[in-house]
Motif scaffolding. Structure first.
Motif, short mmCIF file in Angstrom:
data_model
loop_
_atom_site.label_atom_id
_atom_site.label_comp_id
_atom_site.label_asym_id
_atom_site.label_seq_id
_atom_site.Cartn_x
_atom_site.Cartn_y
_atom_site.Cartn_z
N PHE A 16 0.54 -1.03 0.02
CA PHE A 16 -0.19 -0.27 0.05
C PHE A 16 1.06 1.17 -0.24
O PHE A 16 -0.48 2.02 -0.05
N LYS A 17 1.78 1.17 -0.53
CA LYS A 17 3.44 2.41 -0.07
C LYS A 17 2.80 2.64 -1.19
O LYS A 17 2.62 2.62 -2.51
N ARG A 18 3.42 4.06 -1.28
CA ARG A 18 3.29 4.87 -2.44
C ARG A 18 4.81 4.50 -3.58
O ARG A 18 5.70 3.86 -3.15
N PRO A 19 4.50 4.40 -4.68
CA PRO A 19 5.05 4.43 -5.64
C PRO A 19 6.61 4.92 -5.33
O PRO A 19 6.47 5.97 -5.58
N GLU A 20 7.01 4.42 -5.45
CA GLU A 20 8.95 5.32 -5.60
C GLU A 20 9.85 4.96 -7.20
O GLU A 20 9.86 3.88 -8.02
N VAL A 21 10.25 6.43 -7.41
CA VAL A 21 11.06 6.28 -8.59
C VAL A 21 12.16 5.49 -8.46
O VAL A 21 13.72 5.74 -7.58
N VAL A 44 17.52 9.59 -18.37
CA VAL A 44 16.64 10.89 -19.58
C VAL A 44 18.12 10.95 -20.60
O VAL A 44 19.76 11.61 -20.28
N VAL A 45 18.00 10.73 -22.12
CA VAL A 45 18.58 11.45 -23.04
C VAL A 45 18.71 12.18 -23.59
O VAL A 45 17.76 12.27 -24.51
N ALA A 46 19.69 13.54 -23.83
CA ALA A 46 19.34 14.75 -24.74
C ALA A 46 20.11 14.80 -25.70
O ALA A 46 21.30 15.20 -25.95
N PHE A 79 21.61 11.25 -18.77
CA PHE A 79 21.58 12.26 -17.31
C PHE A 79 20.96 10.90 -16.44
O PHE A 79 19.93 10.05 -17.12
N THR A 80 20.90 10.66 -15.26
CA THR A 80 19.96 9.18 -14.69
C THR A 80 19.35 10.11 -13.38
O THR A 80 19.51 11.58 -13.17
N LEU A 81 18.81 9.51 -12.47
CA LEU A 81 18.69 9.95 -11.24
C LEU A 81 19.44 10.66 -10.38
O LEU A 81 18.55 11.71 -9.54
N LYS A 82 20.25 10.43 -10.28
CA LYS A 82 21.06 11.15 -9.34
C LYS A 82 21.53 11.85 -10.07
O LYS A 82 22.24 13.24 -9.41
N ASP A 83 20.91 13.01 -11.67
CA ASP A 83 21.76 13.98 -11.19
C ASP A 83 20.50 15.16 -11.36
O ASP A 83 19.87 16.14 -11.64
N GLY A 84 18.83 13.95 -11.13
CA GLY A 84 17.86 15.13 -10.98
C GLY A 84 17.87 15.89 -10.40
O GLY A 84 19.07 15.87 -8.19
N LYS A 85 17.35 17.36 -9.64
CA LYS A 85 17.26 18.52 -8.87
C LYS A 85 15.95 17.77 -8.06
O LYS A 85 15.38 18.46 -9.07
#
Length: 168
Positions: free
Chosen positions: A85-90, A95-97, A113-119
């Motif tokens: 029942f927990k929230r979905p987690e990414v 992301v390729v630009a 770019f990966t999840l670590k590059d996100g802010k």
């Protein structure tokens, strides 16, 4: 075999599948969304040789294009995991630009770019108040006094009235 040993064997036989079922109920459910690299990977695009048409033929349409520069294409995907029942987690995001030259339409750069590059962006949920005329209860009740007559009008030449219609 004694009845006690049979009972223990039966209880053990019922507990093992129940324990396995309860553990499988807590297994994470994963969902994949976005661009799927089936035959070729966006990271394999060659700088200087590939063009918009070859990239579109190899990878398909981009997930998004640049808002201010249509010569930048983005291919995005992510993997989400959810337990019970927990929230979905990414779990993973890629992301390729791909940036193209405006004149020759050849690839200028490929950035990954990966999840670590996100802010994390702080969302501000406040609203800007708009000052209008705020009516009191008395003004709302008496607001329509004197604006029209209470008797039906027989003027059928007013646009929007049907012949014989007494409503205003």
């Amino acid at each position: 075999m004694s009845s006690r040993a049979a009972f223990v064997a039966l209880a053990a036989g019922l507990l093992v599948p129940a324990a396995a079922a309860s553990l499988s109920a807590c297994a994470p459910i994963t969902s994949y969304s976005g661009f799927q690299a089936i035959e070729s990977d966006p990271k394999d695009v060659k700088i200087g040789t590939d063009t918009k048409s070859t990239v579109r033929g190899r990878l398909g349409s981009p997930s998004a294009t640049g808002t201010f520069d249509p010569n930048t294409w983005f291919y995005m995907n992510q993997l989400k995991s959810r337990v019970a029942f927990k929230r979905p987690e990414v779990v993973a995001r890629n992301v390729v630009a791909i940036t193209f030259n405006k004149d020759s339409e050849t690839v200028e750069s490929v950035n990954s770019f990966t999840l670590k590059d996100g802010k994390v962006v702080a969302f501000n949920g406040r609203e800007t108040p708009t000052r209008g005329r705020e009516l009191t209860i008395l003004e709302q009740i008496l607001g329509n006094v004197g604006r029209g007559s209470m008797l039906p009008q027989d003027d059928e030449s007013v646009p929007g009235n049907r012949p014989g219609d007494r409503r205003n």
